[in-house]
Design a protein around this motif. Sequence first.
Motif, PDB file in Angstrom:
ATOM      1  N   THR A 112       1.173  -1.171   0.048  1.00  0.00           N
ATOM      2  CA  THR A 112       0.061   0.028   0.392  1.00  0.00           C
ATOM      3  C   THR A 112       1.048   1.040  -0.077  1.00  0.00           C
ATOM      4  OG1 THR A 112      -2.053  -1.389   1.183  1.00  0.00           O
ATOM      5  CG2 THR A 112      -1.697   1.381   1.176  1.00  0.00           C
ATOM      6  N   TYR A 113       0.194   1.876  -0.552  1.00  0.00           N
ATOM      7  CA  TYR A 113       1.562   3.361  -0.997  1.00  0.00           C
ATOM      8  C   TYR A 113       1.032   4.784   0.022  1.00  0.00           C
ATOM      9  CZ  TYR A 113       3.982   6.868  -3.346  1.00  0.00           C
ATOM     10  OH  TYR A 113       4.973   7.898  -2.852  1.00  0.00           O
ATOM     11  N   LYS A 114       1.234   5.138   0.439  1.00  0.00           N
ATOM     12  CA  LYS A 114       0.241   6.212   1.482  1.00  0.00           C
ATOM     13  C   LYS A 114       1.217   8.092   1.076  1.00  0.00           C
ATOM     14  CE  LYS A 114      -1.266   7.477   6.103  1.00  0.00           C
ATOM     15  NZ  LYS A 114      -0.840   6.888   7.292  1.00  0.00           N
ATOM     16  N   LYS A 115       0.395   8.774   0.366  1.00  0.00           N
ATOM     17  CA  LYS A 115       0.390  10.304   0.823  1.00  0.00           C
ATOM     18  C   LYS A 115       0.578  10.671   1.831  1.00  0.00           C
ATOM     19  CE  LYS A 115       0.399  12.134  -2.948  1.00  0.00           C
ATOM     20  NZ  LYS A 115       0.334  13.181  -4.447  1.00  0.00           N
ATOM     21  N   PRO A 116       1.748  11.828   2.167  1.00  0.00           N
ATOM     22  CA  PRO A 116       1.419  12.441   2.978  1.00  0.00           C
ATOM     23  C   PRO A 116       0.556  13.357   3.873  1.00  0.00           C
ATOM     24  CG  PRO A 116       3.028  12.694   1.441  1.00  0.00           C
ATOM     25  CD  PRO A 116       2.371  12.657   0.855  1.00  0.00           C
ATOM     26  N   LYS A 117      -0.481  13.628   2.871  1.00  0.00           N
ATOM     27  CA  LYS A 117      -2.407  13.849   3.008  1.00  0.00           C
ATOM     28  C   LYS A 117      -2.822  13.016   3.248  1.00  0.00           C
ATOM     29  CE  LYS A 117      -2.097  18.175   1.019  1.00  0.00           C
ATOM     30  NZ  LYS A 117      -2.171  18.719  -0.297  1.00  0.00           N
ATOM     31  N   GLY A 118      -2.796  11.318   3.234  1.00  0.00           N
ATOM     32  CA  GLY A 118      -3.294  10.207   3.947  1.00  0.00           C
ATOM     33  C   GLY A 118      -4.212   9.609   2.340  1.00  0.00           C
ATOM     34  N   ARG A 152      12.665   1.887   2.211  1.00  0.00           N
ATOM     35  CA  ARG A 152      13.136   2.994   2.496  1.00  0.00           C
ATOM     36  C   ARG A 152      12.437   4.939   2.097  1.00  0.00           C
ATOM     37  NH1 ARG A 152      17.909   0.449   0.978  1.00  0.00           N
ATOM     38  NH2 ARG A 152      17.865   0.568  -0.245  1.00  0.00           N
ATOM     39  N   THR A 153      11.589   4.188   1.286  1.00  0.00           N
ATOM     40  CA  THR A 153      10.795   6.108   0.452  1.00  0.00           C
ATOM     41  C   THR A 153      10.149   6.859   2.516  1.00  0.00           C
ATOM     42  OG1 THR A 153       8.972   4.048   0.517  1.00  0.00           O
ATOM     43  CG2 THR A 153      10.966   4.610  -2.039  1.00  0.00           C
ATOM     44  N   GLY A 154       9.794   5.360   3.050  1.00  0.00           N
ATOM     45  CA  GLY A 154       9.145   5.802   4.117  1.00  0.00           C
ATOM     46  C   GLY A 154       7.418   5.787   3.436  1.00  0.00           C
ATOM     47  N   ARG A 155       6.475   5.537   2.508  1.00  0.00           N
ATOM     48  CA  ARG A 155       5.532   5.751   1.397  1.00  0.00           C
ATOM     49  C   ARG A 155       4.808   4.132   1.921  1.00  0.00           C
ATOM     50  NH1 ARG A 155       5.194  11.290  -1.808  1.00  0.00           N
ATOM     51  NH2 ARG A 155       6.215  12.623  -0.659  1.00  0.00           N
ATOM     52  N   PHE A 183      -0.696  -1.572  -4.409  1.00  0.00           N
ATOM     53  CA  PHE A 183      -0.182  -2.006  -6.013  1.00  0.00           C
ATOM     54  C   PHE A 183       0.500  -2.944  -6.187  1.00  0.00           C
ATOM     55  CE2 PHE A 183       0.749   2.357  -5.582  1.00  0.00           C
ATOM     56  CZ  PHE A 183       0.839   2.692  -7.201  1.00  0.00           C
ATOM     57  N   HIS A 184       0.554  -4.479  -7.034  1.00  0.00           N
ATOM     58  CA  HIS A 184       0.805  -5.191  -7.007  1.00  0.00           C
ATOM     59  C   HIS A 184       2.492  -5.228  -8.667  1.00  0.00           C
ATOM     60  CE1 HIS A 184      -2.794  -6.608  -5.296  1.00  0.00           C
ATOM     61  NE2 HIS A 184      -3.299  -5.393  -5.948  1.00  0.00           N
ATOM     62  N   SER A 185       3.188  -6.140  -8.073  1.00  0.00           N
ATOM     63  CA  SER A 185       4.412  -6.906  -9.377  1.00  0.00           C
ATOM     64  C   SER A 185       4.293  -7.707  -9.682  1.00  0.00           C
ATOM     65  CB  SER A 185       5.575  -6.487  -8.208  1.00  0.00           C
ATOM     66  OG  SER A 185       5.279  -7.606  -7.729  1.00  0.00           O
ATOM     67  N   GLU A 186       5.053  -7.193 -10.583  1.00  0.00           N
ATOM     68  CA  GLU A 186       5.067  -8.743 -11.254  1.00  0.00           C
ATOM     69  C   GLU A 186       5.414  -9.478 -10.795  1.00  0.00           C
ATOM     70  OE1 GLU A 186       7.036  -8.044 -15.298  1.00  0.00           O
ATOM     71  OE2 GLU A 186       5.428  -6.252 -16.154  1.00  0.00           O
ATOM     72  N   GLU A 187       5.863 -11.165 -11.178  1.00  0.00           N
ATOM     73  CA  GLU A 187       6.714 -12.368 -10.296  1.00  0.00           C
ATOM     74  C   GLU A 187       8.069 -11.556 -10.543  1.00  0.00           C
ATOM     75  OE1 GLU A 187       6.828 -16.730 -11.733  1.00  0.00           O
ATOM     76  OE2 GLU A 187       4.951 -16.435 -10.779  1.00  0.00           O
TER      77      GLU A 187
END
Length: 218
Positions: free
Chosen positions: A8-14, A38-41, A19-23
């Motif tokens: 789950t990707y979370k922006k600063p404003k909530g 490391r992105t913290g998001r 997302f789902h990656s490829e294998e």
Amino acid sequence: MNVRIEWTYKKPKGIETTFHSEEMSVGQGILIAEDLDRTGRSKNLIFVDDLDRTWNLKELKQYMKGIETEPHNIVVYFDGGFDLSTKQSGLGCAVYYEQNNQNFRLRKNALVEELNTNNEAEYAALHLSLLELDLLGVHHLRVKFVGDSQVVINQLKGEWPCLEEELTKWADRIENKMYNMGIKPEYALISRKENREADRLASQALKEIEITSTSEVK
């Protein structure tokens, strides 16, 4: 074993989205997951393997560390030959794998008398390789099976129908064995020339030359 990543990707404003990656390979997955972390998001990051098991990053790292001492990255070459004049079949398999950061090759053949066709011998050769994998302790892994039999490869991939009763029995026996071992198979069809090692083992079996060996591959 291959994995795909879900997070789950979370922006600063909530605002959030999933997302789902490829294998990808486990090693690639761990590197990408660490970079996402490391992105913290990113949050709720999990891995889903090709047996639909879920892992978090810590569990997957521990698993990878553990399998270093067990056979993994396994490729199996198999071949079977049938001598119509003697009604005997020669089975051969060569198993390549990694263990303790080293590469190994296991070679095994067998002479059997209860088969009636070359296609049965091909199936029996693949089954022989499963017995060897079981002895190695291979379980719950992806394994690549490589052979020159269009019948066996295409039937096990589900691309050709299996209409002969004896071949259906062999296919069921192999699939049940794989299920019980937790093996996720991948099949590849090659030419007989490319499969010469397994072919030679099968031919040696017909000449009553028994081969059972394991050696390190440099």
